[in-house]
Design an enzyme around this catalytic site. Structure first.
Site, PDB file in Angstrom:
ATOM      1  N   ASP A  73       0.861  -1.179   0.000  1.00  0.00           N
ATOM      2  CA  ASP A  73       0.000   0.000   0.000  1.00  0.00           C
ATOM      3  C   ASP A  73       0.902   1.235   0.000  1.00  0.00           C
ATOM      4  OD1 ASP A  73      -1.725   2.106   0.564  1.00  0.00           O
ATOM      5  OD2 ASP A  73      -2.906   0.979   2.031  1.00  0.00           O
ATOM      6  N   HIS A  74       0.863   1.983  -1.115  1.00  0.00           N
ATOM      7  CA  HIS A  74       1.798   3.113  -1.245  1.00  0.00           C
ATOM      8  C   HIS A  74       1.432   4.286  -0.348  1.00  0.00           C
ATOM      9  CE1 HIS A  74       5.311   4.639  -3.056  1.00  0.00           C
ATOM     10  NE2 HIS A  74       5.153   4.081  -4.258  1.00  0.00           N
ATOM     11  N   ARG A  75       0.276   4.248   0.309  1.00  0.00           N
ATOM     12  CA  ARG A  75      -0.024   5.271   1.307  1.00  0.00           C
ATOM     13  C   ARG A  75       0.816   5.057   2.553  1.00  0.00           C
ATOM     14  NH1 ARG A  75      -6.273   4.259   2.271  1.00  0.00           N
ATOM     15  NH2 ARG A  75      -5.361   2.176   2.464  1.00  0.00           N
TER      16      ARG A  75
END
Length: 458
Positions: free
Chosen positions: A428-430
């Site tokens: 998850d790039h968040r």
């Protein structure tokens, strides 16, 4: 008096279940906690215990119906509060007055739990026994996978009004599709279990055993001349689809790949299998990969976190509940090993073996399926080298293990045949920056390529 039993909350956060079959009929006399129905949730096939002792007055739903939680499914006639007995109920309730009919304080709300016995203050778990069915022979590459086998339930020790033929839900469905009575079929499985082959042999369709599973399912639902088969979206498939859509369109996925020479890891496995410490414990490449993930997380904790949208917080876990994706006849499940980061290698290997055994036996519980913090999926068992795994909802990362292949590889300045594996990491790039994801994947690869590298990381 008449009591309604509403479909209970089975403790999975689900809103509906499908009625697979009724074990009782109108007019039948039942006892407290007697199994009255078999229902399928998005995660398990569950035997539903009766919350009352009394006479069945009405079945509100038919097998195959999908019922929302809280909707009435069956009505009972039970003894009045003053101790009176229910009516005769089609003449089949004789003798009921000899057994007090207690009205429970509340209905069951968890999988495998029965009604609350008066004065106990809590539900009582009904004993269940399971036995695995031997699956097909596996190759060395497939040893690390969670086998795909049908769950088998042995006969419960409690007394039931009538013993039904023992079989698994898929086998019962096959018999129903073929119009066969299981009571007429002799089971050849463990303890007299009726298998798919028993049903096919009895019906004269033994040649169907050579047909692939997908083909058998299609054939069962399609008539002659039909060009398509329509299957209702229910159970695990429905739950999985909703979870994957939520994950794919909520968490911005990024995927990275790394191909490594895992020959040293396979050599280490061979040595460990000869050690007394691991006597009787199954060791596979998945065992070492799981340990590598746990070690790498100590250096990159961002991959063991969760995005809390409601509170606008990033929750970093100081424990690891390691999920292992498992393909089952009912669909994909991801049970997890609680506090896996606290386990030593022998304990981790044993936990993985028990997880696989539980999946084979169909005993995976809602608690086993919830609370995961990071997952591993072994796609190599299907002969796949790499992929782009979708995150298990609520988790920051998932590692895919590809097939181990013998390939020409650069080794000590020369080309040699080596055992090579491709790792696929989705995150998850968040929560995880490219640097953190890359360092984590590099650490896992370094451990598998040279297990001695662990000494530089702990």
């Amino acid at each position: 008096m008449i009591k309604e039993f509403r479909l209970p909350d089975l403790g999975e956060g689900l809103t509906e279940s499908e009625i697979l079959s009724w074990k009782v009929g109108v007019g039948d006399t039942v006892t407290l906690n007697q199994v009255i129905a078999e229902v399928e949730t998005a995660k398990a096939v569950v035997e539903l215990p009766s919350p009352f002792a009394g006479v069945i007055k009405e079945l509100h739903e038919q097998p195959g119906s999908v019922v929302e939680v809280g909707k009435p499914i069956v009505s009972f006639e039970v003894a009045d509060d003053d101790g009176g007995s229910p009516s005769e109920g089609n003449g089949r309730s004789a003798g009921l007055g000899e057994q007090p009919a207690e009205t429970p304080k509340r209905e069951p709300n968890l999988v495998g739990y029965g009604a609350v016995v008066e004065g106990s203050g809590r539900p009582t778990r009904r004993a269940r026994n399971f036995a695995p069915v031997a699956g097909p022979a596996k190759t060395k590459q497939a040893e690390s996978a969670v086998p795909v086998v049908e769950p088998v339930e042995t006969t419960p020790v409690e007394t039931r009004p009538a013993e039904r033929p023992r079989s698994t839900p898929p086998v019962r469905k096959l018999a129903k599709d073929l119009g066969l009575d299981l009571a007429q079929i002799r089971g050849t499985g463990p303890g007299g279990l009726i298998t798919r082959e028993d049903v096919q042999g009895f019906s004269g369709h033994a040649e169907e055993a050579a047909t692939p599973m997908a083909g058998r399912a299609a054939a069962a639902g399609a008539g002659a001349g039909e060009r398509e088969t329509r299957t209702p979206i229910r159970g695990v498939r429905k739950h999985t689809a909703a979870a994957m859509v939520q994950s794919a369109f909520t968490a911005p996925h990024a995927t990275e790949f790394l191909t490594v020479d895992v020959t040293p890891s396979l050599e280490l496995l061979a040595k460990l299998k000869e050690s007394r410490v691991f006597a009787g414990i199954k060791l596979t490449p998945l065992t070492l990969a799981a340990k590598a993930v746990l070690i790498a997380l100590r250096r990159q904790p961002a991959l063991n976190s969760r995005w809390d949208e409601e509170n606008q917080e990033i929750v970093t876990f100081h424990y690891v509940n390691l999920g292992i994706a498992a393909a089952t006849p009912r669909g994909l499940t991801v049970p997890n090993i609680k506090d896996a980061g606290a386990l030593q290698l022998p304990e981790l290997a044993q936990a993985l073996a028990e997880l696989a055994e539980t999946a084979r036996a169909g005993k995976t519980t809602p608690a086993d399926l919830s609370g995961g913090t990071i997952s591993i999926t072994n796609i190599g068992v299907f002969g796949i080298d790499a992929g782009t795994p979708i995150l298990n909802p609520g988790e920051a990362a998932i590692l895919g293990l590809g097939a181990v292949r013998t390939m020409p590889w650069e080794y000590r300045g020369e080309v040699a045949l080596r055992q090579v594996l491709t790792l696929s990491l989705s995150f998850d790039h968040r929560l995880v920056d490219g640097e953190q994801g890359s360092r984590f994947l590099a650490d896992v690869g370094a451990i598998l390529a040279e297990p001695g590298m662990v000494l530089t990381m702990v």
